[in-house]
Design an enzyme around this catalytic site. Structure first.
Site, PDB file in Angstrom:
ATOM      1  N   THR A 150       8.683 -15.661   7.465  1.00 59.11           N
ATOM      2  CA  THR A 150       8.774 -15.566   8.920  1.00 59.11           C
ATOM      3  C   THR A 150       7.494 -14.982   9.518  1.00 59.11           C
ATOM      4  OG1 THR A 150       9.918 -14.434  10.733  1.00 59.11           O
ATOM      5  CG2 THR A 150      10.023 -13.368   8.613  1.00 59.11           C
ATOM      6  N   SER A 189      12.401  -5.658  11.940  1.00 60.63           N
ATOM      7  CA  SER A 189      13.846  -5.504  11.674  1.00 60.63           C
ATOM      8  C   SER A 189      14.019  -5.450  10.165  1.00 60.63           C
ATOM      9  CB  SER A 189      14.639  -6.705  12.217  1.00 60.63           C
ATOM     10  OG  SER A 189      14.454  -7.838  11.362  1.00 60.63           O
ATOM     11  N   HIS A 199      13.483  -8.930   8.747  1.00 60.00           N
ATOM     12  CA  HIS A 199      12.071  -9.299   8.592  1.00 60.00           C
ATOM     13  C   HIS A 199      11.449  -8.527   7.420  1.00 60.00           C
ATOM     14  CE1 HIS A 199      12.628 -10.677  12.865  1.00 60.00           C
ATOM     15  NE2 HIS A 199      11.865 -11.650  12.440  1.00 60.00           N
ATOM     16  N   VAL A 240      12.856 -21.133  15.787  1.00 65.13           N
ATOM     17  CA  VAL A 240      13.025 -22.589  15.895  1.00 65.13           C
ATOM     18  C   VAL A 240      14.036 -22.886  17.009  1.00 65.13           C
ATOM     19  CG1 VAL A 240      13.740 -24.659  14.616  1.00 65.13           C
ATOM     20  CG2 VAL A 240      12.627 -22.771  13.409  1.00 65.13           C
ATOM     21  N   ASN A 249      17.589 -21.567  22.177  1.00 61.91           N
ATOM     22  CA  ASN A 249      18.939 -22.141  22.100  1.00 61.91           C
ATOM     23  C   ASN A 249      19.919 -21.304  22.929  1.00 61.91           C
ATOM     24  OD1 ASN A 249      17.831 -24.025  20.416  1.00 61.91           O
ATOM     25  ND2 ASN A 249      18.788 -23.289  18.541  1.00 61.91           N
ATOM     26  N   VAL A 287      16.907 -11.956  29.451  1.00 61.08           N
ATOM     27  CA  VAL A 287      15.552 -11.557  29.043  1.00 61.08           C
ATOM     28  C   VAL A 287      15.633 -10.092  28.598  1.00 61.08           C
ATOM     29  CG1 VAL A 287      13.234 -11.047  29.911  1.00 61.08           C
ATOM     30  CG2 VAL A 287      14.374 -13.186  30.549  1.00 61.08           C
ATOM     31  N   TYR A 288      15.209  -9.823  27.354  1.00 57.26           N
ATOM     32  CA  TYR A 288      15.283  -8.450  26.854  1.00 57.26           C
ATOM     33  C   TYR A 288      14.075  -7.649  27.363  1.00 57.26           C
ATOM     34  CZ  TYR A 288      18.867  -9.954  23.433  1.00 57.26           C
ATOM     35  OH  TYR A 288      20.002 -10.435  22.821  1.00 57.26           O
ATOM     36  N   ARG A 303      16.604  -4.283  21.089  1.00 58.27           N
ATOM     37  CA  ARG A 303      15.716  -4.214  19.919  1.00 58.27           C
ATOM     38  C   ARG A 303      14.610  -3.202  20.145  1.00 58.27           C
ATOM     39  NH1 ARG A 303      15.015 -10.485  18.008  1.00 58.27           N
ATOM     40  NH2 ARG A 303      17.102 -11.147  18.613  1.00 58.27           N
TER      41      ARG A 303
HETATM   42  N1  USQ Z   1      15.095 -12.358  23.059  1.00 60.52           N
HETATM   43  C1  USQ Z   1      15.393 -12.147  24.404  1.00 60.52           C
HETATM   44  N2  USQ Z   1      16.634 -12.470  24.845  1.00 60.52           N
HETATM   45  C2  USQ Z   1      17.597 -12.993  24.039  1.00 60.52           C
HETATM   46  C3  USQ Z   1      17.293 -13.200  22.679  1.00 60.52           C
HETATM   47  C4  USQ Z   1      16.036 -12.865  22.230  1.00 60.52           C
HETATM   48  O1  USQ Z   1      14.550 -11.685  25.180  1.00 60.52           O
HETATM   49  O2  USQ Z   1      18.698 -13.257  24.511  1.00 60.52           O
HETATM   50  C5  USQ Z   1      13.758 -12.035  22.543  1.00 60.52           C
HETATM   51  C6  USQ Z   1      13.762 -11.105  21.368  1.00 60.52           C
HETATM   52  O3  USQ Z   1      13.825  -9.759  21.774  1.00 60.52           O
HETATM   53  C7  USQ Z   1      12.475 -11.486  20.662  1.00 60.52           C
HETATM   54  C8  USQ Z   1      12.315 -12.967  20.963  1.00 60.52           C
HETATM   55  O4  USQ Z   1      13.180 -13.229  22.058  1.00 60.52           O
HETATM   56  O5  USQ Z   1      11.388 -10.792  21.214  1.00 60.52           O
HETATM   57  C9  USQ Z   1      12.675 -13.863  19.807  1.00 60.52           C
HETATM   58  O6  USQ Z   1      13.983 -13.550  19.388  1.00 60.52           O
HETATM   59  P1  USQ Z   1      14.874 -14.556  18.520  1.00 60.52           P
HETATM   60  O7  USQ Z   1      16.253 -13.978  18.472  1.00 60.52           O
HETATM   61  O8  USQ Z   1      14.724 -15.943  18.985  1.00 60.52           O
HETATM   62  O9  USQ Z   1      14.125 -14.509  17.117  1.00 60.52           O
HETATM   63  P2  USQ Z   1      14.158 -13.437  15.931  1.00 60.52           P
HETATM   64  O10 USQ Z   1      15.265 -12.469  16.012  1.00 60.52           O
HETATM   65  O11 USQ Z   1      12.796 -12.858  15.834  1.00 60.52           O
HETATM   66  O12 USQ Z   1      14.464 -14.324  14.667  1.00 60.52           O
HETATM   67  C10 USQ Z   1      14.345 -15.744  14.646  1.00 60.52           C
HETATM   68  C11 USQ Z   1      15.160 -16.293  13.480  1.00 60.52           C
HETATM   69  C12 USQ Z   1      14.593 -15.756  12.184  1.00 60.52           C
HETATM   70  C13 USQ Z   1      13.123 -16.097  12.102  1.00 60.52           C
HETATM   71  C14 USQ Z   1      12.398 -15.546  13.322  1.00 60.52           C
HETATM   72  C15 USQ Z   1      10.953 -15.934  13.390  1.00 60.52           C
HETATM   73  O13 USQ Z   1      16.523 -15.935  13.625  1.00 60.52           O
HETATM   74  O14 USQ Z   1      15.309 -16.316  11.082  1.00 60.52           O
HETATM   75  O15 USQ Z   1      12.588 -15.541  10.947  1.00 60.52           O
HETATM   76  O16 USQ Z   1      12.993 -16.092  14.497  1.00 60.52           O
HETATM   77  S1  USQ Z   1       9.950 -14.667  14.134  1.00 60.52           S
HETATM   78  O17 USQ Z   1      10.584 -14.192  15.344  1.00 60.52           O
HETATM   79  O18 USQ Z   1       8.657 -15.231  14.408  1.00 60.52           O
HETATM   80  O19 USQ Z   1       9.890 -13.596  13.178  1.00 60.52           O
END
Ligand code: USQ
Length: 383
Positions: A144, A179, A182, A211, A240, A254-255, A326
């Site tokens: 990741t 996290s 991660h 994704v 999504n 938006v967090y 978070r």
């Molecule tokens: N976020 C919001 N509002 C929401 C959900 C998320 O603002 O309702 C923010 C989060 O705080 C974060 C960003 O959007 O800053 C991305 O969050 P996410 O939930 O889309 O992604 P994340 O938890 O980081 O994990 C996802 C996959 C994980 C993969 C990772 C890639 O679930 O399997 O490894 O994306 S990465 O984020 O580049 O590490």
């Protein structure tokens, strides 16, 4: 090629199985339904029901006359690992078999230890199995982008040249995961690097960003072939989630300040990247690391784009920043390199309102099934 997909029931594992089967590879998948079971336990079911793996493989066979071999089993159990590696003698292994959610890994002690145990043990078992049963096979592992965190310098593709007191050495790029999930991926990379050095394995470690999407050329053949589509705060990824929130009339969550920037990619590009990795294997004794995303966006930019797409469909959307559950930087420098896949021939599918509208139209068909209570229940918090 004989390809073994570990975690072949998942959001990415199943579309990968279809895609590689369509390309003419002999595909076998293993899964223990961990993701399905965790979603059920936590009462955060996906948007629509998906058939089980045996049913999915039967549907695929009806449409294409191609067989995908299925094993239901836990890859933490060495007997299962031994059986599948002995039986399939894979030439390429694609390892997705991990607890994939950052918020789930932060839920409580049980969820944390499950994530730690599952992710590290499956990776270790896979390494031992490759050494014992197929030492020339290419292991492609889904890591990741979150392994790097959000450092205040450019992010390289896996490695960094360091000069210190007049001498030079290449090191793994410094990791600072955000996290426990991660962190397990960081540990996986360390394990892989150790055994690449020790046993000369061929490994590609893919640093993938979040994704989005549900359509691939193969899943379009039959809606029953679509992957899970989670929109809850634990297993749903942000784009999504926002799309479902838009359809449900739920203000986009938006967090915090929303300046969090990540590298995103369409699910079809995950399949392209994995195929390109398979067709261009790492060398023996090489840990090849590639950054797997196509473009970067802040959360605010994504929310605005979803709002615009919804408005094109006549849906009015509100954006409502919420207290960030978070612990992460909400305004930061972010400049990750991602040229390796472009050099291998990746043709990106970029995010625009058309892409979002198409997904939203499918979500609209499931509007009545959306459970608003699981969108932001604030159960998964870093505190
Ligand atoms: N976020 C919001 N509002 C929401 C959900 C998320 O603002 O309702 C923010 C989060 O705080 C974060 C960003 O959007 O800053 C991305 O969050 P996410 O939930 O889309 O992604 P994340 O938890 O980081 O994990 C996802 C996959 C994980 C993969 C990772 C890639 O679930 O399997 O490894 O994306 S990465 O984020 O580049 O590490």
């Amino acid at each position: 090629m004989r390809v073994l997909i570990l975690g072949g029931d998942g959001y990415l594992g199943w579309p990968t199985a279809l895609h590689l089967s369509k390309q003419g590879h002999d595909v076998a998948v293993v899964d223990n339904y961990l993701r399905r079971n965790l979603c059920r336990e936590e009462n955060v079911e996906a948007l629509y029901k998906t058939p089980n793996l045996h049913e999915r493989a039967a549907i695929w066979k009806t449409h294409t006359d191609k067989t995908i071999d299925i094993t239901i089993g836990d890859l933490c159990d060495w007997d299962v690992v031994e059986d599948v590696f002995r039986e399939y003698q894979p030439e390429c292994i694609i390892h997705y078999a991990e607890q994939p959610s950052a918020p789930y890994s932060m839920l409580n002690r049980k969820a944390s230890t499950l994530t730690l145990k599952n992710n590290i043990e499956v990776t270790a078992n896979t390494i031992f199995a490759v050494k014992e049963f197929c030492p020339d096979a290419h292991l492609i592992k889904l890591g990741t982008m979150g392994e790097y965190g959000t450092p205040n310098i450019d992010i390289e593709e896996g490695w960094l040249d360091i000069q210190h007191n007049g001498r030079k050495q290449k090191f793994l790029y410094p990791r600072a995961a955000g996290s426990l999930y991660h962190t397990t991926k960081v540990m996986d990379t360390d394990l892989l690097w150790f055994y690449v050095r020790t046993w000369g394995l061929k490994v590609t470690d893919l640093m993938q960003g979040p994704v989005y999407g549900m359509f691939t050329n193969e899943t379009l053949i039959d809606t029953q072939l679509q992957p899970f589509f989670n929109y809850d705060e634990m297993f749903g990824t942000v784009i999504n989630r926002f799309l479902v929130q838009a359809v449900a009339g739920y203000p986009l969550t938006v967090y915090g300040k929303g300046g969090q920037t990540r590298g995103y990619l369409n699910i079809v590009d995950t399949l392209q990247c994995v195929q390109l990795s398979l067709e261009n294997p790492a060398d023996s004794g090489e840990l090849r690391i590639m950054n797997q995303f196509t473009e970067t966006f802040s959360v605010n930019e994504l929310a605005e784009m979803v709002k615009k797409s919804a408005s094109n469909l006549g849906i009015e959307v509100k954006i409502k920043p919420v207290k960030n559950p978070r612990k992460e930087l909400e305004e930061h420098y972010y400049n990750p390199k991602h040229s390796a896949f472009n050099e291998l021939g990746l043709r990106p599918t970029l995010l625009d309102t058309n892409v979002l509208e198409k997904i939203m139209k499918t979500i609209l068909c499931h509007r009545e099934e959306i459970n608003k209570d699981i969108i932001f229940s604030k159960r998964a918090s870093w505190c």
